[in-house]
Design a protein around this motif. Structure first.
Motif, PDB file in Angstrom:
ATOM      1  N   ALA A   7     -34.516  -8.195  14.534  1.00  0.00           N
ATOM      2  CA  ALA A   7     -33.467  -9.199  14.304  1.00  0.00           C
ATOM      3  C   ALA A   7     -33.106  -9.871  15.619  1.00  0.00           C
ATOM      4  CB  ALA A   7     -32.248  -8.559  13.670  1.00  0.00           C
ATOM      5  N   SER A   8     -33.083  -9.105  16.692  1.00  0.00           N
ATOM      6  CA  SER A   8     -32.804  -9.685  18.006  1.00  0.00           C
ATOM      7  C   SER A   8     -33.889 -10.672  18.401  1.00  0.00           C
ATOM      8  CB  SER A   8     -32.700  -8.586  19.069  1.00  0.00           C
ATOM      9  OG  SER A   8     -31.607  -7.750  18.789  1.00  0.00           O
ATOM     10  N   ALA A   9     -35.135 -10.366  18.049  1.00  0.00           N
ATOM     11  CA  ALA A   9     -36.241 -11.281  18.356  1.00  0.00           C
ATOM     12  C   ALA A   9     -36.072 -12.587  17.599  1.00  0.00           C
ATOM     13  CB  ALA A   9     -37.576 -10.633  18.022  1.00  0.00           C
ATOM     14  N   CYS A  10     -35.673 -12.503  16.326  1.00  0.00           N
ATOM     15  CA  CYS A  10     -35.447 -13.729  15.557  1.00  0.00           C
ATOM     16  C   CYS A  10     -34.286 -14.520  16.147  1.00  0.00           C
ATOM     17  CB  CYS A  10     -35.179 -13.403  14.091  1.00  0.00           C
ATOM     18  SG  CYS A  10     -36.673 -12.903  13.193  1.00  0.00           S
ATOM     19  N   ILE A  13     -35.525 -16.392  19.133  1.00  0.00           N
ATOM     20  CA  ILE A  13     -36.247 -17.603  18.746  1.00  0.00           C
ATOM     21  C   ILE A  13     -35.249 -18.718  18.473  1.00  0.00           C
ATOM     22  CG2 ILE A  13     -37.681 -18.661  16.938  1.00  0.00           C
ATOM     23  CD1 ILE A  13     -38.974 -15.832  16.623  1.00  0.00           C
ATOM     24  N   TRP A  14     -34.198 -18.399  17.721  1.00  0.00           N
ATOM     25  CA  TRP A  14     -33.179 -19.393  17.385  1.00  0.00           C
ATOM     26  C   TRP A  14     -32.469 -19.878  18.652  1.00  0.00           C
ATOM     27  CZ3 TRP A  14     -27.757 -19.525  17.643  1.00  0.00           C
ATOM     28  CH2 TRP A  14     -27.199 -20.604  16.982  1.00  0.00           C
ATOM     29  N   ASP A  54     -44.445 -25.950  11.756  1.00  0.00           N
ATOM     30  CA  ASP A  54     -44.602 -25.306  13.066  1.00  0.00           C
ATOM     31  C   ASP A  54     -43.376 -24.469  13.408  1.00  0.00           C
ATOM     32  OD1 ASP A  54     -47.135 -26.315  13.492  1.00  0.00           O
ATOM     33  OD2 ASP A  54     -46.462 -27.958  14.774  1.00  0.00           O
ATOM     34  N   TRP A  55     -42.204 -24.954  13.044  1.00  0.00           N
ATOM     35  CA  TRP A  55     -40.975 -24.205  13.304  1.00  0.00           C
ATOM     36  C   TRP A  55     -40.947 -22.894  12.523  1.00  0.00           C
ATOM     37  CZ3 TRP A  55     -36.486 -28.294  12.877  1.00  0.00           C
ATOM     38  CH2 TRP A  55     -36.511 -29.116  14.005  1.00  0.00           C
ATOM     39  N   LEU A  56     -41.573 -22.872  11.360  1.00  0.00           N
ATOM     40  CA  LEU A  56     -41.564 -21.672  10.519  1.00  0.00           C
ATOM     41  C   LEU A  56     -42.372 -20.527  11.119  1.00  0.00           C
ATOM     42  CD1 LEU A  56     -42.060 -23.175   6.946  1.00  0.00           C
ATOM     43  CD2 LEU A  56     -39.966 -22.254   7.919  1.00  0.00           C
ATOM     44  N   LYS A  57     -43.413 -20.848  11.866  1.00  0.00           N
ATOM     45  CA  LYS A  57     -44.364 -19.828  12.329  1.00  0.00           C
ATOM     46  C   LYS A  57     -43.724 -18.679  13.102  1.00  0.00           C
ATOM     47  CE  LYS A  57     -48.197 -23.040  12.246  1.00  0.00           C
ATOM     48  NZ  LYS A  57     -49.114 -23.860  13.043  1.00  0.00           N
ATOM     49  N   PRO A  58     -42.904 -18.930  14.137  1.00  0.00           N
ATOM     50  CA  PRO A  58     -42.335 -17.782  14.860  1.00  0.00           C
ATOM     51  C   PRO A  58     -41.376 -16.957  14.006  1.00  0.00           C
ATOM     52  CG  PRO A  58     -41.534 -19.853  15.790  1.00  0.00           C
ATOM     53  CD  PRO A  58     -42.567 -20.195  14.773  1.00  0.00           C
ATOM     54  N   PHE A  59     -40.629 -17.598  13.111  1.00  0.00           N
ATOM     55  CA  PHE A  59     -39.737 -16.863  12.219  1.00  0.00           C
ATOM     56  C   PHE A  59     -40.553 -15.983  11.272  1.00  0.00           C
ATOM     57  CE2 PHE A  59     -36.914 -20.357  13.401  1.00  0.00           C
ATOM     58  CZ  PHE A  59     -35.733 -19.671  13.674  1.00  0.00           C
ATOM     59  N   ALA A  60     -41.593 -16.545  10.669  1.00  0.00           N
ATOM     60  CA  ALA A  60     -42.429 -15.789   9.734  1.00  0.00           C
ATOM     61  C   ALA A  60     -43.117 -14.620  10.439  1.00  0.00           C
ATOM     62  CB  ALA A  60     -43.458 -16.707   9.076  1.00  0.00           C
ATOM     63  N   GLU A  83     -38.924 -19.866   5.487  1.00  0.00           N
ATOM     64  CA  GLU A  83     -38.568 -21.181   4.973  1.00  0.00           C
ATOM     65  C   GLU A  83     -37.119 -21.206   4.494  1.00  0.00           C
ATOM     66  OE1 GLU A  83     -40.162 -24.622   1.913  1.00  0.00           O
ATOM     67  OE2 GLU A  83     -41.311 -22.780   2.145  1.00  0.00           O
ATOM     68  N   PHE A  84     -36.702 -20.150   3.823  1.00  0.00           N
ATOM     69  CA  PHE A  84     -35.313 -20.066   3.362  1.00  0.00           C
ATOM     70  C   PHE A  84     -34.348 -20.092   4.548  1.00  0.00           C
ATOM     71  CE2 PHE A  84     -31.604 -17.376   2.595  1.00  0.00           C
ATOM     72  CZ  PHE A  84     -30.984 -18.100   1.586  1.00  0.00           C
ATOM     73  N   LEU A  85     -34.630 -19.282   5.577  1.00  0.00           N
ATOM     74  CA  LEU A  85     -33.747 -19.231   6.746  1.00  0.00           C
ATOM     75  C   LEU A  85     -33.679 -20.574   7.465  1.00  0.00           C
ATOM     76  CD1 LEU A  85     -34.713 -15.741   8.198  1.00  0.00           C
ATOM     77  CD2 LEU A  85     -32.544 -16.388   7.124  1.00  0.00           C
ATOM     78  N   LEU A  86     -34.833 -21.182   7.678  1.00  0.00           N
ATOM     79  CA  LEU A  86     -34.854 -22.453   8.394  1.00  0.00           C
ATOM     80  C   LEU A  86     -34.213 -23.574   7.576  1.00  0.00           C
ATOM     81  CD1 LEU A  86     -35.573 -23.792  11.018  1.00  0.00           C
ATOM     82  CD2 LEU A  86     -37.877 -24.164  10.161  1.00  0.00           C
ATOM     83  N   ALA A  87     -34.457 -23.589   6.275  1.00  0.00           N
ATOM     84  CA  ALA A  87     -33.840 -24.608   5.421  1.00  0.00           C
ATOM     85  C   ALA A  87     -32.323 -24.416   5.380  1.00  0.00           C
ATOM     86  CB  ALA A  87     -34.425 -24.559   4.016  1.00  0.00           C
TER      87      ALA A  87
END
Length: 95
Positions: A7-10, A13-14, A54-60, A83-87
């Motif tokens: 979660a810290s890694a995500c 990224i943000w 491209d934005w989805l890749k690191p989250f996924a 996709e859900f998180l980014l949207a």
């Protein structure tokens, strides 16, 4: 990455994104641009969709690693969760 810091890694990224780091003060340039111009140009709409993908890749990738470590349940595909998180994030920024 170890299991708990996923979660810290995500979050990292943000935070590394322009909006997450607070370097911008009004919305998201790509999100705003998508709302305002995507209807006018198919080429532009396609390019904006590529940027979003491209934005989805690191989250996924982070979600997939956390699922493999057992930190996040694997009920949903990593790409779907990303996709859900980014949207959701974009929706909050643009609201």
């Amino acid at each position: 990455m170890r299991a708990l810091p996923r979660a810290s890694a995500c979050c990292a990224i943000w935070k590394s994104s322009p909006r997450g780091s607070r370097r911008t003060t009004r919305g998201c340039l790509i999100g705003d641009f998508s709302l305002e111009t995507a209807q006018a140009s198919e080429l532009l709409r396609q390019r904006l969709a590529e940027i979003f993908a491209d934005w989805l890749k690191p989250f996924a990738a982070c979600i997939a690693a956390a699922q493999q470590a057992g930190t996040i349940p694997a009920r949903f595909a990593p790409d779907d969760l990303a996709e859900f998180l980014l949207a959701s994030w974009q929706g909050a920024i643009l609201a």
